[in-house]
Design a protein around this motif. Structure first.
Motif, PDB file in Angstrom:
ATOM      1  N   ALA B 182       6.039   6.722  87.880  1.00 54.06           N
ATOM      2  CA  ALA B 182       5.302   5.650  88.553  1.00 54.06           C
ATOM      3  C   ALA B 182       3.794   5.863  88.426  1.00 54.06           C
ATOM      4  CB  ALA B 182       5.703   5.583  90.018  1.00 54.06           C
ATOM      5  N   LEU B 183       3.359   7.112  88.627  1.00 53.08           N
ATOM      6  CA  LEU B 183       1.923   7.408  88.542  1.00 53.08           C
ATOM      7  C   LEU B 183       1.400   7.161  87.137  1.00 53.08           C
ATOM      8  CD1 LEU B 183       1.702  10.672  90.690  1.00 53.08           C
ATOM      9  CD2 LEU B 183       0.678   8.460  91.227  1.00 53.08           C
ATOM     10  N   ALA B 184       2.239   7.479  86.132  1.00 54.27           N
ATOM     11  CA  ALA B 184       1.818   7.275  84.755  1.00 54.27           C
ATOM     12  C   ALA B 184       1.645   5.797  84.438  1.00 54.27           C
ATOM     13  CB  ALA B 184       2.826   7.913  83.795  1.00 54.27           C
ATOM     14  N   GLY B 185       2.302   4.940  85.218  1.00 60.19           N
ATOM     15  CA  GLY B 185       2.239   3.511  84.959  1.00 60.19           C
ATOM     16  C   GLY B 185       1.021   2.823  85.590  1.00 60.19           C
ATOM     17  N   ILE B 186       0.246   3.573  86.367  1.00 60.92           N
ATOM     18  CA  ILE B 186      -0.931   2.972  87.014  1.00 60.92           C
ATOM     19  C   ILE B 186      -2.048   2.807  85.992  1.00 60.92           C
ATOM     20  CG2 ILE B 186      -2.744   3.344  88.729  1.00 60.92           C
ATOM     21  CD1 ILE B 186      -0.766   4.734  90.467  1.00 60.92           C
ATOM     22  N   PRO B 187      -2.612   1.598  85.860  1.00 60.24           N
ATOM     23  CA  PRO B 187      -3.685   1.386  84.891  1.00 60.24           C
ATOM     24  C   PRO B 187      -4.892   2.263  85.215  1.00 60.24           C
ATOM     25  CG  PRO B 187      -2.970  -0.692  85.899  1.00 60.24           C
ATOM     26  CD  PRO B 187      -2.266   0.389  86.609  1.00 60.24           C
ATOM     27  N   LYS B 188      -5.415   2.934  84.188  1.00 54.09           N
ATOM     28  CA  LYS B 188      -6.525   3.881  84.407  1.00 54.09           C
ATOM     29  C   LYS B 188      -7.773   3.184  84.947  1.00 54.09           C
ATOM     30  CE  LYS B 188      -6.023   8.235  82.362  1.00 54.09           C
ATOM     31  NZ  LYS B 188      -4.766   8.240  81.575  1.00 54.09           N
ATOM     32  N   ASP B 189      -8.041   1.965  84.433  1.00 54.47           N
ATOM     33  CA  ASP B 189      -9.288   1.301  84.820  1.00 54.47           C
ATOM     34  C   ASP B 189      -9.314   0.965  86.320  1.00 54.47           C
ATOM     35  OD1 ASP B 189      -7.191  -0.213  84.002  1.00 54.47           O
ATOM     36  OD2 ASP B 189      -8.388  -1.968  83.455  1.00 54.47           O
ATOM     37  N   LEU B 190      -8.110   0.781  86.876  1.00 44.52           N
ATOM     38  CA  LEU B 190      -8.036   0.471  88.308  1.00 44.52           C
ATOM     39  C   LEU B 190      -8.541   1.653  89.124  1.00 44.52           C
ATOM     40  CD1 LEU B 190      -6.567  -2.289  88.982  1.00 44.52           C
ATOM     41  CD2 LEU B 190      -4.918  -0.873  90.169  1.00 44.52           C
ATOM     42  N   VAL B 191      -8.099   2.845  88.714  1.00 42.74           N
ATOM     43  CA  VAL B 191      -8.522   4.058  89.406  1.00 42.74           C
ATOM     44  C   VAL B 191     -10.022   4.286  89.202  1.00 42.74           C
ATOM     45  CG1 VAL B 191      -8.173   6.542  89.568  1.00 42.74           C
ATOM     46  CG2 VAL B 191      -6.234   5.054  89.129  1.00 42.74           C
ATOM     47  N   GLU B 192     -10.487   4.080  87.953  1.00 42.58           N
ATOM     48  CA  GLU B 192     -11.901   4.250  87.645  1.00 42.58           C
ATOM     49  C   GLU B 192     -12.749   3.304  88.492  1.00 42.58           C
ATOM     50  OE1 GLU B 192     -13.301   6.592  85.886  1.00 42.58           O
ATOM     51  OE2 GLU B 192     -11.271   7.395  85.598  1.00 42.58           O
ATOM     52  N   ALA B 193     -12.325   2.048  88.568  1.00 34.19           N
ATOM     53  CA  ALA B 193     -13.063   1.041  89.332  1.00 34.19           C
ATOM     54  C   ALA B 193     -13.201   1.468  90.788  1.00 34.19           C
ATOM     55  CB  ALA B 193     -12.359  -0.309  89.238  1.00 34.19           C
ATOM     56  N   ALA B 194     -12.095   1.963  91.351  1.00 35.42           N
ATOM     57  CA  ALA B 194     -12.135   2.393  92.742  1.00 35.42           C
ATOM     58  C   ALA B 194     -13.091   3.559  92.922  1.00 35.42           C
ATOM     59  CB  ALA B 194     -10.731   2.787  93.203  1.00 35.42           C
ATOM     60  N   LYS B 195     -13.120   4.453  91.918  1.00 31.32           N
ATOM     61  CA  LYS B 195     -14.011   5.611  92.009  1.00 31.32           C
ATOM     62  C   LYS B 195     -15.472   5.180  91.937  1.00 31.32           C
ATOM     63  CE  LYS B 195     -11.280   9.380  90.218  1.00 31.32           C
ATOM     64  NZ  LYS B 195     -10.964  10.022  88.926  1.00 31.32           N
ATOM     65  N   ILE B 196     -15.763   4.212  91.046  1.00 35.00           N
ATOM     66  CA  ILE B 196     -17.138   3.716  90.921  1.00 35.00           C
ATOM     67  C   ILE B 196     -17.569   3.063  92.238  1.00 35.00           C
ATOM     68  CG2 ILE B 196     -18.582   1.997  89.737  1.00 35.00           C
ATOM     69  CD1 ILE B 196     -16.864   2.707  87.199  1.00 35.00           C
ATOM     70  N   ASP B 197     -16.614   2.408  92.875  1.00 35.16           N
ATOM     71  CA  ASP B 197     -16.909   1.793  94.169  1.00 35.16           C
ATOM     72  C   ASP B 197     -17.075   2.835  95.268  1.00 35.16           C
ATOM     73  OD1 ASP B 197     -16.867  -0.647  93.052  1.00 35.16           O
ATOM     74  OD2 ASP B 197     -14.868  -1.217  93.755  1.00 35.16           O
TER      75      ASP B 197
END
Lengths: 278, 296
Positions: B182-197
């Motif tokens: 499940a974790l592998a299926g999470i889009p990377k950009d979504l996590v990156e976006a949250a981190k930038i925020d």
């Protein structure tokens, strides 16, 4: 998760994970090292590496539980059941997907809802049914039981997969004059390989390890005693003789561990597919 | 004429394709299930059904008014289920997060954590019977840590925790594999976006990872809940329900009622109640967690 670079933080995580893995594995170490000790050494110190190797623990147990017999009856029950589960459940799922009549949809619903029934809710009545049908103590009897219990999940898995198989392929074959059976076995069945592997793995792990069903259905027929049943009987007799009991335990878990370690990539994949569909 | 032939072939295919599956499923699963309703109202002793007398609601009355052991094992099973489901899933999620990062031994570690799963519950119980009675005692003597010196299978409460430990050890690796997928299926950009925020680890976990892996959480909770609630093999080989009947799971209670006390009728009635409880618990759990699922 983070970037794919290896940082000091990853090193610390790695050490932590390895320590955890060692704790996870320690029961296996204790069982393995003590299985070659004499009983006295086990009782004095169960943690140390064996001073003298008592390999004869193994040969004694080999005869006592009749390991070859138990191994081969487990093997033949598992292999036969899995072959027929794959065959019958893929055919049924194909029919349900391609001919979604009201009856077939009802059958599917029935199969899926049966997945929730715990084995204990059926076992006593099953004892009765199997003796009426003269299935008890027979190889085909225990295989028939595994077929019944294996059907729901397996049909469900095939059903999900067949829905994604393009119908055009089958139409083309049909236009070329193939009959429905030819279409299924020559065109569709080979396409199902990924899910067949999953179905084989999930059913093998369960059937190989099963204890209660063989006890109830095979009963007293010694020629069909499976490995888990043989080991349990043995443990009952040798409760305080840890040297022999542990050797028996190691012998019982070795075949399935070899199966796992040699096919682990498929097993992990199969388990993942199986649970996501389920 | 032609149409008839086609119709016939349609029937033929229906019988050939669906027939074997239905035959075994109806004989082995459906028939016993419905027979259960009849047997649960008799005093069937497991041997001669001809002599089994219809006793109406007697078994049910007995369960509800005169069977403390049954309710004790229900309570035990519920407690065991709640604690081991939480523990197994927390550990599995933790392992999944650790093994998602770049580690040199990642593959090997995944294999190790999954390993207890391929061995049957019966054998795992015997392995741990040895660990608890001999292994822990030795480690306790060597290290002096009192945790290892406890009489692990000798008292009701340590027996309970012993079963929890083994269940978690067995199950966590399986759930870990599902969480990793499940974790592998999470889009990377979504996590990156949250981190930038500016999201920090706890926030990232709560607001990004958990909602996105909710389907996996539903599945893992379902699998662990139904396995823990149906625990039998482990119970049989590790504690045999003891000391006394203090660690007797519901499934074990049914087994003992029928095969040791020879009260098959009563056992069947309990088994039906057991089925109702399993369905109620798992359906409620799936319904509750399904509502929390979102799509990326």
């Amino acid at each position: 998760m983070n970037s794919s670079r290896y940082r000091p933080r990853n090193f610390i995580l790695e050490i932590a994970a390895i320590l955890l893995a060692i704790i996870f594995l320690s029961p296996f170490y204790l069982v393995l090292s003590n299985s070659v000790k004499g009983l006295k050494d086990i009782l004095i110190d169960a943690a140390s590496w064996p001073q003298v190797f008592h390999w004869d623990n193994y040969s004694k147990v080999w005869d006592a539980i009749d390991f070859p017999q138990a191994f081969f009856s487990s093997l033949q029950i598992t292999v036969l059941s899995v072959i027929f589960i794959v065959l019958f459940s893929s055919m049924a799922a194909y029919q349900i997907v391609r001919k979604p009549t009201r009856f077939n949809s009802f059958v599917f619903l029935l199969l899926v809802s049966a997945m929730i029934i715990p084995f204990q809710s059926l076992m006593l009545q099953l004892v009765r049914v199997t003796s009426i049908l003269e299935l008890r103590g027979e190889l085909y009897g225990i295989v028939a039981c595994y077929l019944g219990f294996g059907m729901p999940l397996s049909v469900f898995l095939f059903h999900g997969f067949i829905k994604t198989v393009p119908f055009e392929l089958e139409e083309a074959a049909r236009v070329d004059g193939s009959n429905p059976y030819g279409v299924f076995f020559k065109i569709v069945f080979p396409l199902l390989m990924p899910i067949i592997v999953t179905v084989i793995i999930l059913n093998t792990l369960w059937i190989w390890n099963d204890y209660l069903l063989p006890v109830l259905v095979i009963g007293g027929n010694k020629d069909l005693t499976t490995l888990p049943v043989a080991v349990t009987k043995f443990f009952g007799q040798y409760t305080k003789k840890w040297d022999l009991a542990l050797a028996g335990l190691v012998m019982a878990i070795t075949p399935i561990l070899i199966f796992f370690l040699s096919l682990q990539r498929y097993i992990v994949e199969g388990v993942t597919t199986g649970s996501i569909k389920g | 004429m032609r149409k008839d032939l086609r119709l016939q072939r349609g029937w033929g295919q229906q019988i050939v394709f669906l027939g074997p599956c239905l035959l075994f499923f109806l004989t082995i699963v459906v028939t016993p299930f419905f027979l259960g309703f009849y047997y649960s109202s008799t005093d069937w002793n497991g041997l001669d059904l001809d002599k089994a007398v219809w006793t109406g609601a007697a078994n049910w009355r007995r369960i509800f008014t005169n069977d403390d052991k049954f309710w004790e094992s229900l309570l035990f099973t519920l407690r065991f289920t709640v604690i081991s489901v939480v523990a197994a899933n927390v550990l599995a999620l933790l392992l999944a997060f650790i093994l998602m990062t770049t580690l040199k031994t990642k593959k090997l570690l995944r294999t190790i954590f999954f390993m207890p799963n391929v061995i049957g519950g019966i054998l795992l119980g015997y392995i741990w019977q040895f660990i608890f009675t001999k292994g822990f005692a030795t480690i306790g003597e060597l290290t002096g840590i009192s945790f290892f010196k406890l009489p692990w299978l000798g008292t009701p409460s340590t027996g309970f925790w012993g079963l929890v430990i083994v269940f978690v050890w067995q199950t966590a690796g399986y759930m870990m594999v599902i969480y990793i997928a499940a974790l592998a299926g999470i889009p990377k950009d979504l996590v990156e976006a949250a981190k930038i925020d500016g999201a920090r680890a706890p926030q990232l976990f709560k607001s990004v990872y958990v909602p996105l892996i909710m389907p996996a959480i539903t599945i893992c909770l379902f699998l662990t809940t139904s396995n823990a609630f149906k625990m039998f093999d482990l119970n049989l080989s590790l504690t045999k329900g003891g000391p006394g009947t203090s660690t007797q799971s519901l499934a074990y209670n049914i087994y003992a009622e029928a095969l040791i006390n020879n009260r098959y009728g009563l056992g069947t009635a309990k088994a039906l109640l057991f089925f109702a409880a399993v369905s109620l618990i798992t359906v409620t759990q799936v319904w509750l967690t399904k509502r929390k699922e979102v799509s990326a």
